[in-house]
Write an enzyme that holds these catalytic residues in place. Structure first.
Site, PDB file in Angstrom:
ATOM      1  N   HIS A 122       0.849  -1.183   0.000  1.00 13.31           N
ATOM      2  CA  HIS A 122       0.000   0.000   0.000  1.00 13.31           C
ATOM      3  C   HIS A 122       0.889   1.238   0.000  1.00 13.31           C
ATOM      4  O   HIS A 122       2.114   1.142   0.072  1.00 13.31           O
ATOM      5  CB  HIS A 122      -0.944  -0.002   1.202  1.00 13.31           C
ATOM      6  CG  HIS A 122      -2.102  -0.944   1.049  1.00 13.31           C
ATOM      7  ND1 HIS A 122      -3.095  -0.744   0.119  1.00 13.31           N
ATOM      8  CD2 HIS A 122      -2.407  -2.099   1.695  1.00 13.31           C
ATOM      9  CE1 HIS A 122      -3.977  -1.734   0.204  1.00 13.31           C
ATOM     10  NE2 HIS A 122      -3.579  -2.571   1.150  1.00 13.31           N
ATOM     11  N   ASP A 152       0.189   6.909  -3.687  1.00 14.92           N
ATOM     12  CA  ASP A 152      -1.015   6.527  -4.418  1.00 14.92           C
ATOM     13  C   ASP A 152      -1.359   7.534  -5.512  1.00 14.92           C
ATOM     14  O   ASP A 152      -1.588   7.158  -6.663  1.00 14.92           O
ATOM     15  CB  ASP A 152      -2.208   6.418  -3.461  1.00 14.92           C
ATOM     16  CG  ASP A 152      -2.279   5.069  -2.769  1.00 14.92           C
ATOM     17  OD1 ASP A 152      -1.465   4.188  -3.081  1.00 14.92           O
ATOM     18  OD2 ASP A 152      -3.158   4.895  -1.902  1.00 14.92           O
TER      19      ASP A 152
END
Length: 380
Positions: A122, A152
């Protein structure tokens, strides 16, 4: 709009892929989000301007449908780990063999090669492996990520959108598409190029340098009402305006760049800021070059005069507020959709029809659960 006429197939994923697709949709591309069967809803919340097709890619007939669609598409955006698309027989060799103009954008965490290319991760993991996380945090504390924005959305979604734009531009000369290996580790590392090329600015431990909260003139301070002000008065002339606003005299303070005195100077500045409210400090510093601004909440930012004057935030038909697409182009600005985000499978049949599937084929695919439809119920 700038991307009018560009057809994008976005395989549904989390955060970076949907953001990349939303950028393209905001600037005029026709973006089809390809969702998985059984999905309860769009977990990305970044589907403005898109339409949804539910397609079972794990079944050969579903994969064949996507292949047929890719033969007509300009861009395929896929968010999976390395090797997943090849297992589905949807790799770039196959799809670009059938459509040499296809731009095949691969947006992953660790890239298409390397020992981590097939493992999960992540934002915080990509940020850590890029080296950037080691630079972020307060002095004496653990490194901490700035939400999940950097890897991200900055190093991932935005960098991938840039890659797609460059590939579309290059295609106007060569007539050919190409494969884009966009990944969040390298994208974030590239964003940090300034850090690599200015290492003389980062000689002190984390949180004790000029731009990481160590300097008294580049940090945040709490106000009397529990709010915060942001200070970025680096240049000497701006620093003098900061001191003037605070009611301090430079000849009574250590030199601005005396790092050993920074902790004591921060305490002095903090004591002063704590004596007035955020609104009072805004009255003092607004319109000056002291580089002092209020730390606005999401509720406040929409109503700030500067943002209102520029129309920096937009409201959808369901009264949801979000930032206006950026940058602002003078001739072909983004015109973001004001409609609600699509339901999963809302447009399955109409999309396939547009891609040349007959009604008989569509009905059979629906009957065999290769596709799913989910038309919204009318409000009676």
């Amino acid at each position: 709009m700038a991307l009018r006429g560009i057809c994008v197939l976005e395989l549904a994923g989390l955060a970076p892929g949907p953001f990349c697709g939303m950028i393209l949709a905001d600037f005029g591309a026709q973006v089809v989000r390809v969702d998985r069967p059984g999905a309860s809803g769009d977990v990305s919340h970044l589907s403005r301007g898109k339409r949804s097709l539910v397609l079972d890619l794990k079944r050969p007939r579903g994969a064949a449908v996507l292949r047929r669609m890719c033969a007509r598409a300009d861009v395929l955006l896929e968010p999976f780990r390395s090797g997943v698309m090849e297992q589905l027989k949807l790799g770039p060799e196959i799809l670009q063999g059938e459509n040499p103009k296809l731009i095949y954008a691969r947006l992953s965490g660790f890239g298409q090669s390397g020992r981590f290319s097939r493992v999960a991760g992540h934002d915080i993991n990509y940020l850590a492996l890029s080296g950037v996380l080691s630079k972020i945090g307060r002095s004496g504390e653990n490194p901490y990520p700035p939400l999940n924005l950097l890897a991200d959305f900055g190093g991932g979604g935005l960098m991938c959108a840039l890659g797609i734009m460059m590939a579309l531009f290059e295609r106007t000369r060569s007539g050919k598409g190409q494969v884009i290996d966009a990944n969040m580790v390298e994208g974030t590392a590239y964003l940090s190029s300034f850090l690599w090329k200015t290492q003389e600015l980062w000689t002190q431990p984390r949180g004790q340098n000029i731009l990481d909260g160590g300097a008294p003139f580049y940090t945040t301070y709490k106000t009397a009402d529990g709010e915060f002000m942001a200070v970025g008065a680096i240049e000497p002339q701006f620093y003098q305006l900061l001191l003037k606003g605070l009611g301090l005299q430079s000849d009574e303070l250590p030199h601005q760049m005396s790092m050993m005195d920074w902790p004591e100077m921060k305490k002095k500045f903090a004591d002063v800021f704590a004596k007035k409210t955020k609104a009072e400090w805004c009255q003092i510093f607004d319109g000056t070059d002291a580089c002092v601004t209020p730390v606005l909440t999401f509720e406040e930012v929409v109503h700030h005069d500067h943002n209102k004057e520029r129309g920096s935030f937009i409201t959808g038909e369901e009264q949801d507020v979000s930032p206006r697409p950026a940058p602002l182009l003078s001739n072909t600005p983004a015109i973001p959709s004001s409609k609600r985000d699509p339901f999963v499978g809302e447009h399955s049949k109409e999309i396939l029809k547009e891609f040349g599937f007959s009604q008989e084929e569509i009905d059979q695919l629906n009957s065999d659960k290769i596709i799913e439809t989910n038309k919204p119920k009318a409000n009676l």
